[in-house]
Design a protein around this motif. Structure first.
Motif, mmCIF file in Angstrom:
data_model
loop_
_atom_site.group_PDB
_atom_site.id
_atom_site.type_symbol
_atom_site.label_atom_id
_atom_site.label_comp_id
_atom_site.label_asym_id
_atom_site.label_seq_id
_atom_site.Cartn_x
_atom_site.Cartn_y
_atom_site.Cartn_z
ATOM 1 N N ARG A 47 46.864 -109.183 -65.370
ATOM 2 C CA ARG A 47 46.228 -110.387 -64.831
ATOM 3 C C ARG A 47 44.793 -110.059 -64.449
ATOM 4 N N ILE A 48 43.904 -111.035 -64.594
ATOM 5 C CA ILE A 48 42.486 -110.840 -64.296
ATOM 6 C C ILE A 48 42.035 -111.914 -63.312
ATOM 7 N N PHE A 49 41.500 -111.476 -62.178
ATOM 8 C CA PHE A 49 40.855 -112.386 -61.236
ATOM 9 C C PHE A 49 40.056 -111.550 -60.233
ATOM 10 N N GLY A 50 39.269 -112.253 -59.418
ATOM 11 C CA GLY A 50 38.504 -111.581 -58.371
ATOM 12 C C GLY A 50 37.194 -110.978 -58.833
ATOM 13 N N LEU A 51 36.555 -111.606 -59.815
ATOM 14 C CA LEU A 51 35.278 -111.106 -60.339
ATOM 15 C C LEU A 51 34.156 -112.091 -60.048
ATOM 16 N N PRO A 52 32.938 -111.601 -59.868
ATOM 17 C CA PRO A 52 31.798 -112.506 -59.716
ATOM 18 C C PRO A 52 31.471 -113.169 -61.042
ATOM 19 N N PRO A 53 30.679 -114.239 -61.016
ATOM 20 C CA PRO A 53 30.301 -114.901 -62.263
ATOM 21 C C PRO A 53 29.658 -113.909 -63.241
ATOM 22 N N GLY A 54 30.002 -114.047 -64.484
ATOM 23 C CA GLY A 54 29.450 -113.161 -65.495
ATOM 24 C C GLY A 54 30.298 -113.161 -66.753
ATOM 25 N N ARG A 113 37.531 -118.931 -70.209
ATOM 26 C CA ARG A 113 36.493 -119.233 -69.216
ATOM 27 C C ARG A 113 37.203 -119.791 -67.988
ATOM 28 N N PHE A 114 36.884 -119.230 -66.817
ATOM 29 C CA PHE A 114 37.522 -119.733 -65.610
ATOM 30 C C PHE A 114 36.592 -119.504 -64.414
ATOM 31 N N PRO A 115 36.777 -120.283 -63.348
ATOM 32 C CA PRO A 115 35.905 -120.164 -62.177
ATOM 33 C C PRO A 115 36.236 -118.914 -61.362
ATOM 34 N N THR A 116 35.395 -118.608 -60.409
ATOM 35 C CA THR A 116 35.578 -117.402 -59.603
ATOM 36 C C THR A 116 36.890 -117.418 -58.828
ATOM 37 N N ASP A 117 37.439 -118.597 -58.525
ATOM 38 C CA ASP A 117 38.718 -118.669 -57.815
ATOM 39 C C ASP A 117 39.890 -118.846 -58.785
ATOM 40 N N GLY A 118 39.623 -118.724 -60.091
ATOM 41 C CA GLY A 118 40.673 -118.853 -61.086
ATOM 42 C C GLY A 118 41.102 -117.494 -61.622
ATOM 43 N N GLN A 119 41.930 -117.531 -62.647
ATOM 44 C CA GLN A 119 42.414 -116.295 -63.237
ATOM 45 C C GLN A 119 42.867 -116.542 -64.667
ATOM 46 N N THR A 120 43.145 -115.456 -65.376
ATOM 47 C CA THR A 120 43.740 -115.535 -66.700
ATOM 48 C C THR A 120 44.688 -114.354 -66.870
ATOM 49 N N LEU A 121 45.495 -114.417 -67.924
ATOM 50 C CA LEU A 121 46.498 -113.384 -68.185
ATOM 51 C C LEU A 121 46.317 -112.877 -69.608
ATOM 52 N N LEU A 127 41.262 -106.117 -62.289
ATOM 53 C CA LEU A 127 42.557 -105.864 -62.916
ATOM 54 C C LEU A 127 43.677 -105.954 -61.884
ATOM 55 N N HIS A 128 44.740 -106.675 -62.237
ATOM 56 C CA HIS A 128 45.864 -106.837 -61.313
ATOM 57 C C HIS A 128 47.188 -106.774 -62.087
ATOM 58 N N ASP A 129 48.113 -106.040 -61.541
ATOM 59 C CA ASP A 129 49.448 -105.890 -62.131
ATOM 60 C C ASP A 129 49.396 -105.360 -63.562
ATOM 61 N N PRO A 130 48.648 -104.294 -63.805
ATOM 62 C CA PRO A 130 48.590 -103.774 -65.174
ATOM 63 C C PRO A 130 49.940 -103.241 -65.618
ATOM 64 N N ALA A 131 50.297 -103.527 -66.862
ATOM 65 C CA ALA A 131 51.590 -103.113 -67.412
ATOM 66 C C ALA A 131 51.430 -102.884 -68.911
ATOM 67 N N PRO A 132 52.392 -102.262 -69.561
ATOM 68 C CA PRO A 132 52.321 -102.067 -71.011
ATOM 69 C C PRO A 132 52.330 -103.368 -71.807
ATOM 70 N N THR A 133 52.682 -104.479 -71.136
ATOM 71 C CA THR A 133 52.749 -105.759 -71.840
ATOM 72 C C THR A 133 51.624 -106.713 -71.468
ATOM 73 N N GLY A 134 50.751 -106.312 -70.527
ATOM 74 C CA GLY A 134 49.654 -107.196 -70.187
ATOM 75 C C GLY A 134 49.062 -106.904 -68.820
ATOM 76 N N ALA A 138 49.582 -97.452 -71.567
ATOM 77 C CA ALA A 138 48.525 -98.460 -71.664
ATOM 78 C C ALA A 138 47.511 -98.268 -70.545
ATOM 79 N N GLU A 139 46.262 -98.226 -70.909
ATOM 80 C CA GLU A 139 45.167 -98.142 -69.935
ATOM 81 C C GLU A 139 44.314 -99.398 -70.081
ATOM 82 N N TRP A 140 44.124 -100.136 -68.981
ATOM 83 C CA TRP A 140 43.338 -101.370 -68.989
ATOM 84 C C TRP A 140 41.990 -101.132 -68.321
ATOM 85 N N GLN A 141 40.974 -101.817 -68.810
ATOM 86 C CA GLN A 141 39.626 -101.674 -68.266
ATOM 87 C C GLN A 141 38.872 -102.981 -68.459
ATOM 88 N N ILE A 142 38.053 -103.340 -67.488
ATOM 89 C CA ILE A 142 37.132 -104.466 -67.629
ATOM 90 C C ILE A 142 35.716 -103.919 -67.605
#
Length: 415
Positions: free
Chosen positions: A383-390, A323-331, A374-381, A346-350
C-alpha cells in the motif's frame, strides 16, 4: 589461485605486458562477413566494463566500449577470451562541439591517433568504433558536418592500422542513414546500429535496402526505448517489467541471428537512465535479470552461478488510482513465480520520478527514495500513502537467493 603451485601461472596470465605480447589477430571484412585470422566471426556480446568471464560463459565473444581509456578493458577481455570493439568518442554537436572549429577537430584526431598507436597490436582488439550516435538529435542539415567528420576519423585510423576494421554506430538507420554513411564515409567498414523495440526486426533489412553491403552489428539492443514507451498522463514513460523485456529481446536476438548480423544487448552492467533498471541487465547488488538467461539460451552458454532461471513477473498493476491526493492512497498488486521453485524475496522502494531529460545515455543523478510511503509490504503487493505532492515510482525487486532477480515499477502521482 589460493594454491601455491599455480601462483606463478596466475601472475603470468594476469600480466598486462605479457597479454599485449600475445598474437595480434588479423581482422578483415569480406562482403558482409567479419573474419578473424581468416575465419568468420559473428560479434555477440554487450556493452560493459565488468564481469567479463560471466559474459563469456553466456556464449558471448565481444565487448564494446564507447571512448574510455581501453587498456585495462582490453587486458581483462583477453584474459576472459573476448574481443573488444574499442570505441572512440567523437564529440556531439548537440552538446556544443563545432566541427568547423579546426583546432578542436585537430585535437580530437590527435587523441584518436594516440589511442590507435597505443593499442593497435593488442590481441583482444576486434575493430575501432568511430563515434556513437554522433548524429542524434540533429536535423539532416545540422548532421551534414557529422558524416565527413566520421570519414576523416576513419581514414586516419586506416593509415595507422591496416589490420582492424572501422565501425560507426548510428542511432537506428531510419530510411536513409546507412545510405548516407556509405556515401559520405567510405572508410567505415562495419555498420553499427543502436536500436530498441520492434524496429530491430527490420533495421538490418532496411540498411541492406539502403545499399549497405558490409557487416552489420546491432551495437545496442533493448526491449523498448523510453522515448517510444507508453506514458502516464503526466508524461512518465512506462517501463516494461524484466520479464516483458526478456520476451521482446528473445525475438530481437532471434531476428538478428536469422539476418546474419551481430547483436549486443544493452547494458552489461547497471546505470541510471530514466530508472535504475530501465537499461540494466544487472542489478547494483550484482544479480542478473531474465534477459541474461535469454542471451545464454540463444548463444549456447550458461547463466552466472550455474543452472538457474530468473524469477518471472506475471503481473504488476495498481489496484486504485495512479493519481491521488495527499490524504488518499493506492495499492500495488504483484503476481510472480520462479521456474525453479526458489522462494522469492520482494523488496519495495519508492523513488521520485527523474526530472533529467537526458539524450543518448547522458549521465543522470539517481532520484531520492521515500520509504515513508510504503505500508504493509508483502510478496503480493504494497500500500502507498503518506507522501507529499509529487511524481514518483514504486519499484519491486524480486530475488531468488541464487543470483537472479526480476524488476518492475509503476509511476504514480500525489496531488
Amino acid at each position: 589461485m589460493r594454491h601455491v603451485f599455480v601462483l606463478l601461472l596466475v601472475v603470468l596470465v594476469l600480466s598486462p605486458a605479457l597479454v599485449r605480447r600475445a598474437h595480434a589477430a588479423q581482422v578483415a571484412v569480406r562482403g558482409a562477413d567479419i573474419l578473424v585470422d581468416g575465419k568468420p566471426f559473428m560479434p555477440l556480446g554487450a556493452s560493459g566494463e565488468t564481469r567479463f568471464s560471466e559474459l563469456k560463459a553466456l556464449g558471448a565473444n565481444t565487448i564494446r566500449t564507447y571512448g574510455q581509456e581501453p587498456g585495462e578493458i582490453l587486458d581483462a577481455a583477453q584474459r576472459a577470451g573476448l574481443k573488444v570493439i574499442v570505441g572512440f568518442w567523437l564529440a556531439h554537436p548537440r552538446l556544443g562541439f563545432n566541427y568547423a572549429d579546426k583546432a578542436a577537430v585537430t585535437a580530437q584526431l590527435e587523441a584518436l591517433r594516440h589511442m590507435v598507436e597505443r593499442y593497435r597490436t593488442h590481441p583482444a582488439l576486434l575493430m575501432w568504433g568511430i563515434g556513437n550516435e554522433v548524429e542524434v538529435e540533429l536535423s539532416p542539415e545540422e548532421a551534414q558536418a557529422v558524416w565527413p567528420a566520421i570519414e576523416e576519423a576513419a581514414r586516419l585510423v586506416k593509415t595507422l592500422d591496416s589490420q582492424h576494421p572501422t565501425m560507426a554506430a548510428l542511432a537506428e538507420v531510419g530510411q536513409d542513414k546507412a545510405a548516407i554513411l556509405k556515401r559520405s564515409a567510405p572508410s567505415i567498414d562495419v555498420l553499427g546500429i543502436n536500436g530498441y523495440g520492434d524496429g530491430l526486426l527490420t533495421s538490418a533489412g532496411r540498411a541492406r535496402a539502403q545499399g549497405w553491403t558490409g557487416p552489420i552489428i546491432l551495437t545496442e539492443l533493448g526491449a523498448q526505448g523510453h522515448w517510444d514507451a507508453p506514458r502516464a498522463p503526466w508524461g512518465a514513460p512506462m517501463e516494461p517489467t524484466s520479464s516483458e523485456k526478456a520476451t521482446r529481446v528473445r525475438r530481437y536476438l532471434m531476428a538478428a541471428k536469422q539476418a546474419g548480423v551481430g547483436a549486443m544487448p544493452f547494458l552489461w552492467g547497471q546505470k541510471q537512465e530514466v530508472t535504475p533498471s530501465y537499461y540494466s541487465l544487472l542489478l547494483p547488488t550484482g544479480e542478473w535479470t531474465e534477459t541474461v538467461e535469454v542471451m545464454s539460451d540463444l548463444w549456447g552458454g550458461k547463466v552466472p552461478g550455474g543452472p538457474n532461471r530468473a524469477p518471472r513477473i506475471l503481473g504488476l498493476s495498481l489496484v486504485g488510482p495512479a493519481r491521488f491526493p495527499t490524504d488518499g492512497q493506492t495499492l500495488v498488486r504483484l503476481s510472480a513465480t520462479d521456474p525453479d521453485g526458489d522462494p522469492l524475496k520482494a523488496e519495495w522502494q519508492i523513488m521520485a520520478e527523474t526530472t533529467a531529460r537526458s539524450v543518448g545515455g547522458d549521465p543522470e543523478p539517481v532520484p531520492p527514495s521515500f520509504p515513508q510511503g510504503l505500508h504493509d509490504p508483502a510478496p503480493t503487493g504494497v500500500r502507498i500513502f503518506g507522501l507529499p505532492p509529487g511524481r514518483y515510482r514504486v519499484f519491486v525487486t524480486l530475488r531468488d537467493g541464487r543470483g537472479a532477480a526480476a524488476t518492475g515499477n509503476i509511476p504514480f502521482e500525489v496531488q
